[in-house]
Structure formats: C-alpha cells, structure tokens
Design a protein around this motif. Sequence first.
Motif, PDB file in Angstrom:
ATOM      1  N   TYR A  94      69.413  36.335  38.727  1.00  0.00           N
ATOM      2  CA  TYR A  94      68.492  35.236  38.475  1.00  0.00           C
ATOM      3  C   TYR A  94      67.046  35.698  38.599  1.00  0.00           C
ATOM      4  CZ  TYR A  94      65.649  31.113  39.069  1.00  0.00           C
ATOM      5  OH  TYR A  94      64.653  30.193  38.938  1.00  0.00           O
ATOM      6  N   ALA A  95      66.756  36.454  39.656  1.00  0.00           N
ATOM      7  CA  ALA A  95      65.383  36.930  39.880  1.00  0.00           C
ATOM      8  C   ALA A  95      64.919  37.803  38.717  1.00  0.00           C
ATOM      9  CB  ALA A  95      65.304  37.699  41.195  1.00  0.00           C
ATOM     10  N   GLU A  96      65.784  38.709  38.263  1.00  0.00           N
ATOM     11  CA  GLU A  96      65.429  39.565  37.131  1.00  0.00           C
ATOM     12  C   GLU A  96      65.166  38.742  35.876  1.00  0.00           C
ATOM     13  OE1 GLU A  96      68.604  42.388  36.742  1.00  0.00           O
ATOM     14  OE2 GLU A  96      68.194  43.281  38.709  1.00  0.00           O
ATOM     15  N   ALA A  98      64.242  35.545  35.737  1.00  0.00           N
ATOM     16  CA  ALA A  98      63.016  34.760  35.925  1.00  0.00           C
ATOM     17  C   ALA A  98      61.785  35.614  35.633  1.00  0.00           C
ATOM     18  CB  ALA A  98      62.960  34.190  37.340  1.00  0.00           C
ATOM     19  N   VAL A  99      61.809  36.872  36.087  1.00  0.00           N
ATOM     20  CA  VAL A  99      60.689  37.781  35.820  1.00  0.00           C
ATOM     21  C   VAL A  99      60.564  38.024  34.318  1.00  0.00           C
ATOM     22  CG1 VAL A  99      59.889  40.158  36.122  1.00  0.00           C
ATOM     23  CG2 VAL A  99      60.720  38.859  38.101  1.00  0.00           C
ATOM     24  N   SER A 104      56.676  32.186  37.336  1.00  0.00           N
ATOM     25  CA  SER A 104      56.068  32.619  38.604  1.00  0.00           C
ATOM     26  C   SER A 104      57.100  32.555  39.726  1.00  0.00           C
ATOM     27  CB  SER A 104      54.879  31.719  38.966  1.00  0.00           C
ATOM     28  OG  SER A 104      55.334  30.444  39.391  1.00  0.00           O
ATOM     29  N   ARG A 105      56.813  33.252  40.805  1.00  0.00           N
ATOM     30  CA  ARG A 105      57.706  33.259  41.968  1.00  0.00           C
ATOM     31  C   ARG A 105      57.914  31.837  42.482  1.00  0.00           C
ATOM     32  NH1 ARG A 105      57.988  33.876  47.607  1.00  0.00           N
ATOM     33  NH2 ARG A 105      59.423  35.520  48.266  1.00  0.00           N
ATOM     34  N   GLU A 106      56.828  31.077  42.553  1.00  0.00           N
ATOM     35  CA  GLU A 106      56.906  29.702  43.057  1.00  0.00           C
ATOM     36  C   GLU A 106      57.762  28.821  42.141  1.00  0.00           C
ATOM     37  OE1 GLU A 106      54.005  31.450  42.716  1.00  0.00           O
ATOM     38  OE2 GLU A 106      53.842  31.924  44.855  1.00  0.00           O
ATOM     39  N   GLU A 107      57.592  28.995  40.825  1.00  0.00           N
ATOM     40  CA  GLU A 107      58.391  28.216  39.873  1.00  0.00           C
ATOM     41  C   GLU A 107      59.870  28.597  39.967  1.00  0.00           C
ATOM     42  OE1 GLU A 107      55.163  27.496  36.289  1.00  0.00           O
ATOM     43  OE2 GLU A 107      56.147  29.462  36.477  1.00  0.00           O
ATOM     44  N   ALA A 108      60.145  29.887  40.127  1.00  0.00           N
ATOM     45  CA  ALA A 108      61.527  30.351  40.252  1.00  0.00           C
ATOM     46  C   ALA A 108      62.165  29.789  41.513  1.00  0.00           C
ATOM     47  CB  ALA A 108      61.573  31.881  40.257  1.00  0.00           C
ATOM     48  N   LEU A 109      61.419  29.809  42.622  1.00  0.00           N
ATOM     49  CA  LEU A 109      61.945  29.261  43.878  1.00  0.00           C
ATOM     50  C   LEU A 109      62.176  27.756  43.762  1.00  0.00           C
ATOM     51  CD1 LEU A 109      59.880  31.236  46.530  1.00  0.00           C
ATOM     52  CD2 LEU A 109      62.352  31.361  46.134  1.00  0.00           C
TER      53      LEU A 109
END
Length: 122
Positions: A94-96, A98-99, A104-109
């Motif tokens: 998921y993190a990969e 999202a990048v 953004s990190r905040e949007e992904a979280l």
Amino acid sequence: MQLSIDHASATPPYEQVRAQIAEQAREGVLPTGLKLPTVRALAEELGLAANTVARAYRELESDGVVETHGRRGTLIAAAGDTAHRLAAAAAAEYAERAVRLGVSREEALAAVDGALRLAYGG
C-alpha cells in the motif's frame, strides 16, 4: 471444532465457515498444528457442497490461518507470525502504491485510518 451455518443469513456459507475457523484459531480454541477435517468430511457434516468448504479453506490458507500439507492435510498455522507478516507485506504494498500515486503521507494515513474504521466497525 464447533461450526454452525445460518442458511437464512445474507453472509455466504463459505464466509461463515472461514470466519468461524479464523476466529477460533485466533482465540486459541483451535490450536496451532490441529488437523482440520477434510473438505468432504466438513462439507458433509455441515450440509454444504464440497466446493463451498474448499473455498473457505483456500481463503484461510491465503490469510495464513491454515497450511495445507498434502497427505498430512490442512492444519491450523502459527497464526500470529503469519498474520503479522502478511499484514506487514500488505502495508508495504500500500505504501509503495501511495507513493507512486503521488499521495502525501498524511493523505495515505487518512485513507488507511478510514478503511480500518470501516473494516473494524467504528
């Protein structure tokens, strides 16, 4: 192993079987290494088609709840280690993604938090 099928439920029978076995394994009612009944035996016991139980077993194996060992049969897996490993792998994927999407990190979280709230009912 105690399983019951509610034929009037909107939840498909394979999902009822999967959820009950997963919960009993998680709670330790079904200990690591316990051999589950064969697909045909459990299907007959529950009054279900063999394909229904086979699908539940496949999904349990995919989730790391059970392991199938050919002639040794289907056994309850060491769920803690497997479940954590699979969850970490899914999180990394998921993190990969999202990048790659430019989120953004905040949007992904926030997206993860929303999905977890839905999944866990609150």
